[in-house]
Design an enzyme around this catalytic site. Structure first.
Site, PDB file in Angstrom:
ATOM      1  N   LYS A 269       0.846  -1.212   0.066  1.00 38.09           N
ATOM      2  CA  LYS A 269       0.012   0.096  -0.065  1.00 38.09           C
ATOM      3  C   LYS A 269       0.812   1.195  -0.059  1.00 38.09           C
ATOM      4  O   LYS A 269       0.827   2.177  -0.741  1.00 38.09           O
ATOM      5  CB  LYS A 269      -0.961  -0.030   1.058  1.00 38.09           C
ATOM      6  CG  LYS A 269      -1.796  -1.172   1.239  1.00 38.09           C
ATOM      7  CD  LYS A 269      -2.829  -0.826   2.343  1.00 38.09           C
ATOM      8  CE  LYS A 269      -2.034  -1.124   3.810  1.00 38.09           C
ATOM      9  NZ  LYS A 269      -1.103  -2.308   4.237  1.00 38.09           N
TER      10      LYS A 269
ATOM     11  N   ARG B 142      -9.970   0.997   8.830  1.00 40.81           N
ATOM     12  CA  ARG B 142      -9.370  -0.302   9.031  1.00 40.81           C
ATOM     13  C   ARG B 142     -10.479  -1.236  10.003  1.00 40.81           C
ATOM     14  O   ARG B 142     -10.215  -2.388  10.063  1.00 40.81           O
ATOM     15  CB  ARG B 142      -8.237  -0.304   9.879  1.00 40.81           C
ATOM     16  CG  ARG B 142      -6.868  -0.756   9.448  1.00 40.81           C
ATOM     17  CD  ARG B 142      -5.945  -0.590  10.240  1.00 40.81           C
ATOM     18  NE  ARG B 142      -4.601  -1.082  10.075  1.00 40.81           N
ATOM     19  CZ  ARG B 142      -3.570  -0.779   9.396  1.00 40.81           C
ATOM     20  NH1 ARG B 142      -3.508   0.414   8.855  1.00 40.81           N
ATOM     21  NH2 ARG B 142      -2.556  -1.426   9.265  1.00 40.81           N
TER      22      ARG B 142
ATOM     23  N   ARG C 128      11.709  -5.619   4.504  1.00 40.02           N
ATOM     24  CA  ARG C 128      11.569  -4.204   4.535  1.00 40.02           C
ATOM     25  C   ARG C 128      12.283  -3.418   5.283  1.00 40.02           C
ATOM     26  O   ARG C 128      12.545  -3.632   6.367  1.00 40.02           O
ATOM     27  CB  ARG C 128      10.016  -3.976   4.763  1.00 40.02           C
ATOM     28  CG  ARG C 128       9.724  -2.498   4.702  1.00 40.02           C
ATOM     29  CD  ARG C 128       8.296  -2.083   4.970  1.00 40.02           C
ATOM     30  NE  ARG C 128       7.662  -2.554   6.225  1.00 40.02           N
ATOM     31  CZ  ARG C 128       6.417  -2.421   6.292  1.00 40.02           C
ATOM     32  NH1 ARG C 128       5.518  -2.164   5.578  1.00 40.02           N
ATOM     33  NH2 ARG C 128       5.841  -2.891   7.520  1.00 40.02           N
TER      34      ARG C 128
ATOM     35  N   ARG D 152      11.028  -1.461  11.054  1.00 35.25           N
ATOM     36  CA  ARG D 152       9.851  -1.406  12.036  1.00 35.25           C
ATOM     37  C   ARG D 152       9.924  -2.519  13.095  1.00 35.25           C
ATOM     38  O   ARG D 152      10.004  -3.437  12.868  1.00 35.25           O
ATOM     39  CB  ARG D 152       8.499  -1.262  11.374  1.00 35.25           C
ATOM     40  CG  ARG D 152       8.357   0.015  10.398  1.00 35.25           C
ATOM     41  CD  ARG D 152       7.314   0.144   9.417  1.00 35.25           C
ATOM     42  NE  ARG D 152       6.179  -0.619  10.050  1.00 35.25           N
ATOM     43  CZ  ARG D 152       5.131  -0.472   9.293  1.00 35.25           C
ATOM     44  NH1 ARG D 152       4.830   0.271   8.261  1.00 35.25           N
ATOM     45  NH2 ARG D 152       3.937  -0.828   9.597  1.00 35.25           N
TER      46      ARG D 152
ATOM     47  N   ARG E 197      -0.559  -9.222  13.054  1.00 30.33           N
ATOM     48  CA  ARG E 197      -1.124  -8.238  12.242  1.00 30.33           C
ATOM     49  C   ARG E 197      -2.061  -8.743  11.229  1.00 30.33           C
ATOM     50  O   ARG E 197      -3.024  -8.287  10.822  1.00 30.33           O
ATOM     51  CB  ARG E 197       0.063  -7.497  11.737  1.00 30.33           C
ATOM     52  CG  ARG E 197       0.588  -6.229  12.638  1.00 30.33           C
ATOM     53  CD  ARG E 197       1.940  -5.839  12.279  1.00 30.33           C
ATOM     54  NE  ARG E 197       1.736  -4.903  10.983  1.00 30.33           N
ATOM     55  CZ  ARG E 197       2.753  -4.652  10.083  1.00 30.33           C
ATOM     56  NH1 ARG E 197       4.116  -5.436  10.430  1.00 30.33           N
ATOM     57  NH2 ARG E 197       2.463  -4.259   9.163  1.00 30.33           N
TER      58      ARG E 197
END
Ligand code: G5P
Ligand code: MG
Length: 216
Positions: A13, A88, A127, A160, A171
Site C-alpha cells: 500500500k 481499518r 522491508r 519497523r 497483524r
C-alpha cells in the site's frame, strides 16, 4: 480525486501510494506514518499508540477518527489524496462516511491490493524504511544502493518493530478479523477495484494505472 488503498499488511500500500502521489500530484495520508511520527516526537498520541502498534493491534477507532477528521477537514485539508491504512474497521468506515456526508464530498475509488500470505510475509521480513522521508526498500527485491542509507535523502534505514515474525502473524490475523470485512462493505458501493499485487512494484503500478486511467 480521493482514493482509499486497502489490503493486508505488507501487500504494498505504501509503495504504490508513493508512486501514485508522485505521478498524479496527490497527497499521501498514511495513518501508520502519522502514528509513527507521533511516537518519534514523544507526544501523548504517540505514547497511547505505541502500546497497540508494538503488539500488532489496532489503535482505538475514536482516536483514529479524530486524527482523520483533522487531517481531511482541518486547516491543512487537501482536495486530492490517497488514504493508506484508513479505514481499518467497519466503525472507521462508517465514521468516514458520516464525515464525507457532512462535508459533501465522496471517495472516487477504493483500490484493494491482492497477494498471497507467503509473499506478504517475505515482503515484510525484508522491508526497511527511511527514518527521514518514509521511503520503502526491500533487502531482497529493492535494496538501497548503499546499505542502511536512503537513496533519495541519505536518511537512516530501519526495520519497523512490528515487522518481527510474531507481530507479523498477529497483524495478519487482525487484518482478517477487523479489516477484511471492509472488502464487502466497499464492494456494495460499486467503487471497489481489485488489483493483482503479486508481481514487481512496477507491474503492480501498471495494473493500478490500467484500472484508473486505462493505463499506458
Ligand atoms: P500501517 O503502517 O498502516 P500496515 O500493516 O497496514 O501498516 P504496512 O506494513 O505499512 O501496512 P504496506 O504499506 O502495505 O505495509 O507495504 P509496503 O511498505 O509498501 O511494502 C512492504 C514491503 O514489500 C517493502 O519492503 C516493499 O519494498 C515490498 N513491496 C511492496 N510492493 C511490492 C510489490 O509489488 N512486489 C514486491 N515483490 N515487493 C513489494 O499500520 C501500522 C500500525 O499502526 C496502527 C496499527 O497498530 C497498525 O498495525 N494503525 C491503525 N490502527 C487503527 N486504525 C487505523 N486506521 C490505523 N492505521 C495504523
Ligand atoms: Mg505502509
Amino acid at each position: 480525486m480521493k482514493l482509499i488503498i486497502l489490503g493486508p499488511p505488507g501487500v504494498g500500500k505504501g509503495t504504490q501510494t508513493q508512486r501514485l502521489c508522485a505521478e498524479f500530484g496527490m497527497t499521501h495520508i498514511s495513518t501508520g506514518d502519522i502514528l509513527r511520527e507521533a511516537i518519534k516526537n514523544g507526544t501523548k498520541l504517540g505514547e497511547q499508540a505505541n502500546a497497540f502498534m508494538t503488539k500488532g493491534e489496532l489503535v482505538p477507532d475514536a482516536v483514529m477518527l479524530g486524527i482523520i477528521e483533522e487531517k481531511l477537514f482541518g486547516k491543512q485539508a487537501q482536495a486530492s489524496y490517497i488514504l493508506d491504512g484508513f479505514p481499518r474497521t467497519i466503525t472507521q468506515a462508517e465514521g468516514l462516511e458520516k464525515l464525507f456526508k457532512l462535508h459533501d464530498v465522496r471517495i472516487d475509488v477504493i483500490l484493494l491490493l491482492d497477494a498471497e500470505v507467503r509473499q506478504i510475509i517475505d515482503r515484510l521480513s525484508a522491508r526497511r524504511t527511511c527514518r527521514n522521508c518514509n521511503a520503502v526498500y526491500n533487502l531482497m527485491t529493492n535494496p538501497p544502493k548503499q546499505a542502511g542509507r536512503c537513496d533519495t535523502c541519505g536518511g537512516d534505514l530501519f526495520q519497523r518493530n512490528d515487522d518481527k515474525a510474531e507481530t507479523i502473524t498477529k497483524r495478519l490475523d487482525v487484518y482478517t478479523r477487523q479489516t477484511e470485512p471492509l472488502v464487502d462493505f466497499y464492494r456494495k458501493s460499486g467503487n471497489l477495484r481489485v488489483i493483482p499485487a503479486t508481481g514487481t512494484p512496477d507491474e503492480v503500478f501498471q495494473n493500478i494505472k490500467k484500472e484508473l486511467i486505462g493505463g499506458k
